[in-house]
Design an enzyme around this catalytic site. Structure first.
Site, mmCIF file in Angstrom:
data_model
loop_
_atom_site.group_PDB
_atom_site.id
_atom_site.type_symbol
_atom_site.label_atom_id
_atom_site.label_comp_id
_atom_site.label_asym_id
_atom_site.label_seq_id
_atom_site.Cartn_x
_atom_site.Cartn_y
_atom_site.Cartn_z
ATOM 1 N N CYS A 286 -19.664 -9.794 38.500
ATOM 2 C CA CYS A 286 -20.864 -10.092 37.711
ATOM 3 C C CYS A 286 -20.777 -11.505 37.125
ATOM 4 C CB CYS A 286 -21.014 -9.077 36.582
ATOM 5 S SG CYS A 286 -22.418 -9.445 35.512
ATOM 6 N N GLU B 209 -23.804 -3.897 -11.871
ATOM 7 C CA GLU B 209 -24.390 -3.587 -10.571
ATOM 8 C C GLU B 209 -23.336 -2.943 -9.665
ATOM 9 O OE1 GLU B 209 -27.495 -4.613 -10.758
ATOM 10 O OE2 GLU B 209 -28.315 -4.718 -8.709
ATOM 11 N N ASP C 275 -27.217 -8.010 -5.401
ATOM 12 C CA ASP C 275 -28.253 -7.175 -4.792
ATOM 13 C C ASP C 275 -27.703 -5.769 -4.597
ATOM 14 O OD1 ASP C 275 -30.697 -6.636 -3.806
ATOM 15 O OD2 ASP C 275 -30.449 -7.711 -1.914
ATOM 16 N N ASP D 274 0.833 -1.203 0.000
ATOM 17 C CA ASP D 274 0.000 0.000 0.000
ATOM 18 C C ASP D 274 0.865 1.250 0.000
ATOM 19 O OD1 ASP D 274 -1.983 -1.784 0.182
ATOM 20 O OD2 ASP D 274 -2.738 -1.155 2.151
ATOM 21 N N GLU E 237 -25.085 -16.546 -13.620
ATOM 22 C CA GLU E 237 -24.413 -15.503 -12.835
ATOM 23 C C GLU E 237 -25.175 -15.243 -11.540
ATOM 24 O OE1 GLU E 237 -24.712 -12.178 -15.540
ATOM 25 O OE2 GLU E 237 -24.124 -13.467 -17.221
ATOM 26 N N LYS F 235 -34.814 -16.797 -7.908
ATOM 27 C CA LYS F 235 -34.592 -16.121 -6.626
ATOM 28 C C LYS F 235 -34.299 -17.089 -5.478
ATOM 29 C CE LYS F 235 -35.494 -12.110 -6.324
ATOM 30 N NZ LYS F 235 -36.262 -10.954 -6.727
ATOM 31 N N CYS G 245 -27.451 -3.871 36.179
ATOM 32 C CA CYS G 245 -27.165 -5.114 35.459
ATOM 33 C C CYS G 245 -28.186 -6.175 35.862
ATOM 34 C CB CYS G 245 -25.747 -5.596 35.795
ATOM 35 S SG CYS G 245 -25.373 -7.211 35.099
ATOM 36 N N CYS H 5 -21.849 -2.949 32.393
ATOM 37 C CA CYS H 5 -22.044 -3.343 33.778
ATOM 38 C C CYS H 5 -20.759 -3.000 34.520
ATOM 39 C CB CYS H 5 -22.326 -4.838 33.831
ATOM 40 S SG CYS H 5 -22.050 -5.568 35.445
ATOM 41 N N TYR I 242 -22.214 -7.041 -16.163
ATOM 42 C CA TYR I 242 -22.882 -8.278 -16.581
ATOM 43 C C TYR I 242 -23.664 -8.177 -17.877
ATOM 44 C CZ TYR I 242 -26.591 -5.978 -13.846
ATOM 45 O OH TYR I 242 -27.468 -5.069 -13.333
ATOM 46 N N LYS J 44 -27.143 -13.098 -8.938
ATOM 47 C CA LYS J 44 -27.902 -11.853 -9.067
ATOM 48 C C LYS J 44 -27.479 -10.954 -7.909
ATOM 49 C CE LYS J 44 -32.482 -9.977 -9.945
ATOM 50 N NZ LYS J 44 -32.607 -8.997 -8.865
ATOM 51 N N CYS K 118 -26.205 -9.011 37.960
ATOM 52 C CA CYS K 118 -25.527 -8.836 39.250
ATOM 53 C C CYS K 118 -26.010 -7.603 39.996
ATOM 54 C CB CYS K 118 -24.007 -8.774 39.053
ATOM 55 S SG CYS K 118 -23.426 -7.239 38.307
ATOM 56 N N SER L 293 -35.730 -5.042 -17.031
ATOM 57 C CA SER L 293 -35.627 -5.837 -15.809
ATOM 58 C C SER L 293 -35.741 -7.307 -16.196
ATOM 59 C CB SER L 293 -36.703 -5.429 -14.817
ATOM 60 O OG SER L 293 -37.959 -5.666 -15.395
ATOM 61 N N LEU L 294 -35.788 -8.164 -15.211
ATOM 62 C CA LEU L 294 -35.824 -9.600 -15.479
ATOM 63 C C LEU L 294 -37.092 -10.197 -14.900
ATOM 64 C CD1 LEU L 294 -32.196 -10.570 -14.373
ATOM 65 C CD2 LEU L 294 -33.084 -10.651 -16.706
ATOM 66 N N ASP M 157 0.881 4.262 -2.593
ATOM 67 C CA ASP M 157 0.647 5.656 -2.186
ATOM 68 C C ASP M 157 1.759 6.571 -2.697
ATOM 69 O OD1 ASP M 157 -1.581 4.797 -0.943
ATOM 70 O OD2 ASP M 157 -0.730 4.821 1.086
ATOM 71 N N LYS N 81 -28.963 -16.753 -18.464
ATOM 72 C CA LYS N 81 -29.078 -16.052 -19.741
ATOM 73 C C LYS N 81 -28.681 -17.000 -20.866
ATOM 74 C CE LYS N 81 -27.532 -11.829 -17.484
ATOM 75 N NZ LYS N 81 -26.421 -10.892 -17.300
ATOM 76 N N ARG O 290 -30.576 3.303 -13.679
ATOM 77 C CA ARG O 290 -31.564 2.714 -14.567
ATOM 78 C C ARG O 290 -32.791 3.622 -14.673
ATOM 79 N NH1 ARG O 290 -35.724 -0.834 -13.303
ATOM 80 N NH2 ARG O 290 -36.407 -2.092 -15.060
HETATM 81 S S1 IVH Z 1 -29.098 -8.886 -16.521
HETATM 82 C C1 IVH Z 1 -31.708 -7.785 -19.901
HETATM 83 N N1 IVH Z 1 -27.494 -9.919 -14.730
HETATM 84 O O1 IVH Z 1 -31.346 -7.490 -11.538
HETATM 85 C C2 IVH Z 1 -31.078 -8.263 -18.663
HETATM 86 N N2 IVH Z 1 -29.112 -8.339 -14.012
HETATM 87 O O2 IVH Z 1 -34.321 -7.704 -11.991
HETATM 88 C C3 IVH Z 1 -30.722 -7.176 -17.748
HETATM 89 N N3 IVH Z 1 -29.001 -7.824 -11.601
HETATM 90 O O3 IVH Z 1 -31.996 -4.447 -13.116
HETATM 91 C C4 IVH Z 1 -30.229 -7.575 -16.440
HETATM 92 N N4 IVH Z 1 -27.294 -9.130 -11.144
HETATM 93 O O4 IVH Z 1 -30.046 -4.555 -11.473
HETATM 94 C C5 IVH Z 1 -28.517 -9.078 -14.944
HETATM 95 N N5 IVH Z 1 -25.953 -10.870 -13.261
HETATM 96 C C6 IVH Z 1 -26.977 -10.040 -13.483
HETATM 97 C C7 IVH Z 1 -27.566 -9.278 -12.465
HETATM 98 C C8 IVH Z 1 -28.649 -8.442 -12.758
HETATM 99 C C9 IVH Z 1 -28.172 -8.252 -10.657
HETATM 100 C C10 IVH Z 1 -30.109 -6.868 -11.376
HETATM 101 C C11 IVH Z 1 -30.132 -5.693 -12.307
HETATM 102 C C12 IVH Z 1 -31.453 -5.708 -12.996
HETATM 103 C C13 IVH Z 1 -32.253 -6.561 -12.068
HETATM 104 C C14 IVH Z 1 -33.338 -7.277 -12.837
#
Ligand code: IVH
Length: 694
Positions: free
Chosen positions: A438, A179, A123, A39, A119, A320, A414, A432, A231, A121, A417, A88-89, A43, A296, A142
């Site tokens: 105690c 993400e 969060d 490090d 992959e 999920k 406490c 305490c 991704y 997902k 005790c 979205s998915l 630096d 996918k 988004r």
């Molecule tokens: S693919 C067309 N891959 O999940 C496909 N999404 O519910 C577009 N997310 O808005 C998304 N990990 O924020 C994809 N490995 C991953 C992901 C991922 C997290 C999120 C992403 C998306 C949401 C869909």
């Protein structure tokens, strides 16, 4: 004039060199998780670049690593229209849902040997990154899918997001999607610090990421440990030649973009479900929160053929995992007393399944947190369980609060005790004050003492410790070494009675005595220990395993530590004023000294040695080890050098006395040569050790 021009052009060359080098090390550290310099050496490179840029401000560019944190934006976020909408998915909540998804695709494509990119997902928060000629030019959220917000200023501060892509053959325009997330450990550490300072905590890593990015001042994002995984593709010019999604991810990696290391390829429905289970089993162990896996279709031509339904692709789905947050009701609020007296309020919950585990207790951390969240007995609350951290109450569902609930008040005494509770300085925790008397503190300190990484007394479980203290057989840790067979038998009899089990051990006296003999043998075996283990086992506040090791190595003997002044203690590496004061206070307490004396008197032994660096031919000299040694490990070499009085450092500077270079020594060796510092090879080091009998 021409001299100035020359200075500028040589500065420009050095600046370019430094930027590349810094970007490379940044990538190795934050993306590959494989740093190759210390490090401090890193630096030093950054400081050199900063100095040059300060001298030549006209050479500063936005892709310079010094420019990650810019000025706050004013007047809100600009809108960004997504040329290609951010979709979205669809979700699958069961194997059957995943099966239907697979079957729809198999029917449409007319085959079932379909390969998928699989992959985790992540969060976090979906972000689009736009690279033009390899340079990060815009980052956007988004939003509603077609219009998001420009958050470039915040996203630039994320160390794993490259400001400039790597490699020679870059597309002119590349919009990558991925993400932004906060690693779980960073999230926990952030909240821990916030609680200590009585500041607002973040509800979960996802909110933490989103809240950090949507800030006008980039300093906020810069101060939060955020990370990124790419991704998906938004847009690319000229058109790409990839035929498989997994090939695209591989190229992303080549560009220096972070791609989740768990991303993989799977074939057929069996392959998908096997991946789901494999990642599910590892979910708690992964360093970031995931809420499922994404499947996918790997073949990009097949993706096109499958197309989209409303706002989601037909060729991808999110399978999920069980939620990490659930609702339940607080049935009571108790307080627990820890080893150092810290009082933790705990919510007793109506049992609830959270991500596969039944949760009945959740921590409320401290009084301040209970107040801030205003958790009351009878409230419906959101409970979160993540990784192996203790479940916690995230928030109260206020619109489900029945009438007449009263705010929770911390006790003033406490519960174990009766001693008064007090706060030290402006700490958030109450403690305490009955240290030494105690029973709860005593039980916890005995439990810590016996634990695997401390004295490692096998078979001395929590319930037994509880009984030994309650029966008055054990007052402090040294009493473990005075226990008799009869006492253990009596304790076991009571334990069985209390548990309501037929005291089998009494019926079959032999079984009980064998059990007791085994425990006595385990206690006896723990008598032979080491100074670091003993120091850690004593349970001095803020002295963890690594500090215990440092102290043992630095001082060599327990008495030297016990009698050291705070200033002396601070001569040990990594011991600051707080830890020094804790150690001094511990040994200043007469009852702690008595316990240590009793441990010795009752046969606990450990090896002691000379204090480090009090003497030796290399006293006061700083030495750097680099490369691979063959006759001994680096740790062994370090220990021997320290035994001769040297201080072993990780980076080469003008103060370095000499550098020991093993095979494949890298940048440290170069630096030593540059600075004209003497370099020893392994043979010379061994000769030095032989000469001084090390
Ligand atoms: S693919 C067309 N891959 O999940 C496909 N999404 O519910 C577009 N997310 O808005 C998304 N990990 O924020 C994809 N490995 C991953 C992901 C991922 C997290 C999120 C992403 C998306 C949401 C869909």
């Amino acid at each position: 004039m021409s001299g100035d021009l020359f200075a500028t052009s040589s500065a420009a060359t050095r600046i370019a060199q430094l930027r590349d080098e810094i970007a490379l090390h940044n990538h190795r550290y934050h993306v590959l998780d494989a740093p190759s310099i210390s490090d401090s050496a890193f630096d030093a490179l950054v400081r050199e670049l900063q100095a040059l840029e300060a001298e030549h401000p006209q050479l500063v560019t936005a892709d310079s690593p010094t420019q990650r944190v810019g000025s706050p934006i004013t007047g809100g976020f600009d809108e960004v229209r997504h040329d290609v909408p951010m979709l979205s998915l669809g979700n699958a909540f069961s194997d059957a849902d995943a099966g239907e998804f697979f079957q729809r695709i198999a029917d449409k494509l007319g085959r079932d040997d379909i390969a998928f990119s699989v992959e985790p997902k992540i969060d976090g928060l979906a972000i689009s990154l736009l690279y033009v000629d390899g340079v990060l030019t815009r980052a956007a959220t988004r939003g509603d899918g077609s219009t998001g917000e420009d958050v470039t200023h915040s996203v630039r501060t994320i160390p794993s997001v490259p400001l400039k892509l790597m490699g020679g053959d870059l597309p002119r325009v590349l919009e990558v999607r991925g993400e932004v997330y906060m690693p779980r450990a960073a999230f926990e550490a952030f909240n821990e610090r916030a609680r200590e300072r009585r500041e607002r905590t973040l509800a979960n890593p996802r909110n933490a990421a989103a809240g950090s990015i949507r800030q006008l001042d980039p300093k906020v994002a810069a101060s939060r440990p955020l990370a990124f995984f790419a991704y998906a593709l938004g847009r690319i010019e000229p058109e790409a030649t990839w035929t498989q999604h997994t090939d695209m991810l591989a190229d992303f990696r080549g560009y220096g973009l972070p791609v989740c290391p768990e991303a993989d390829r799977a074939v057929g429905l069996d392959g998908l479900l096997a991946y789901y289970r494999r990642i599910g089993e590892r979910r708690d162990a992964l360093p970031y929160d995931i809420d499922g896996v994404v499947y996918k279709v790997d073949d990009i031509a097949a993706q096109r053929e499958l197309g989209f339904v409303s706002r989601a692709p037909r060729w991808a789905i999110a399978h999920k995992f069980p939620a990490r947050e659930e609702q339940t009701v607080v049935e009571a609020i108790d307080v627990q007393v820890g080893r150092t007296g810290a009082i933790t309020p705990v919510a007793r919950l109506r049992p609830v399944q959270v991500a596969g585990v039944v949760v009945t207790n959740a921590t409320l951390h401290n009084e301040h947190e209970v107040r801030r969240k205003d958790v009351r007995v009878g409230d419906t609350v959101i409970v979160r369980r993540a990784g192996d951290v203790i479940p916690e109450v995230v928030s109260v569902v206020l619109d489900q609060r029945p009438e007449g609930l009263v705010p929770f008040d911390m006790p003033t005494q406490c519960p174990e005790c009766g001693s008064l509770l007090a706060r030290e300085g402006d700490e958030a925790v109450l403690r305490c004050t009955g240290t030494g008397i105690c029973p709860a503190q005593r039980k916890e300190s005995i439990r810590h003492f016996a634990s695997r990484r401390a004295m490692d007394i096998e078979g001395l479980g929590d319930a037994y410790i509880e009984n030994l203290v309650d029966l008055g057989y054990v007052h402090h840790v040294a009493d473990l070494y005075a226990l008799t067979l009869d006492q253990l038998l009596e304790m076991k009899r009571r334990a069985d009675e209390r548990d309501g089990v037929v005291p089998e051990t009494v019926k079959k006296g032999k079984v009980a005595s064998r059990w007791a003999e085994n425990l006595l043998a385990a206690i006896d075996a723990s008598r032979k220990t080491s100074l670091p283990r003993l120091l850690f086992a004593l349970g001095i506040r803020d002295v963890g395993e690594s500090t215990a090791k440092t102290l043992a190595r630095h001082f060599g003997a327990l008495d030297r530590i016990a009698s050291a002044s705070e200033a002396d203690l601070m001569t040990a590496p990594d011991v600051g004023p707080v830890v020094a004061s804790r150690i001094a206070a511990f040994f200043a307490a007469p009852h702690q000294r008595e316990v240590v004396d009793l441990l010795r008197a009752r046969g606990v032994q450990w090896e002691e040695g000379e204090p480090l660096a009090a003497a030796g031919p290399l006293l006061g000299q700083t030495v750097v080890l680099t490369g691979t040694l063959s006759a001994l490990t680096r740790d062994e070499a370090k220990e021997k050098l320290e035994a001769l009085g040297a201080k072993v450092s990780g980076s080469v500077s003008a103060k370095t006395k000499f550098v020991v270079a093993g095979s494949e020594a890298g940048s440290k060796l170069d630096k030593a040569r540059q600075l004209g510092i003497p370099v020893l090879d392994e043979a010379a080091l061994l000769a030095l050790f032989a000469e001084h009998g090390a």
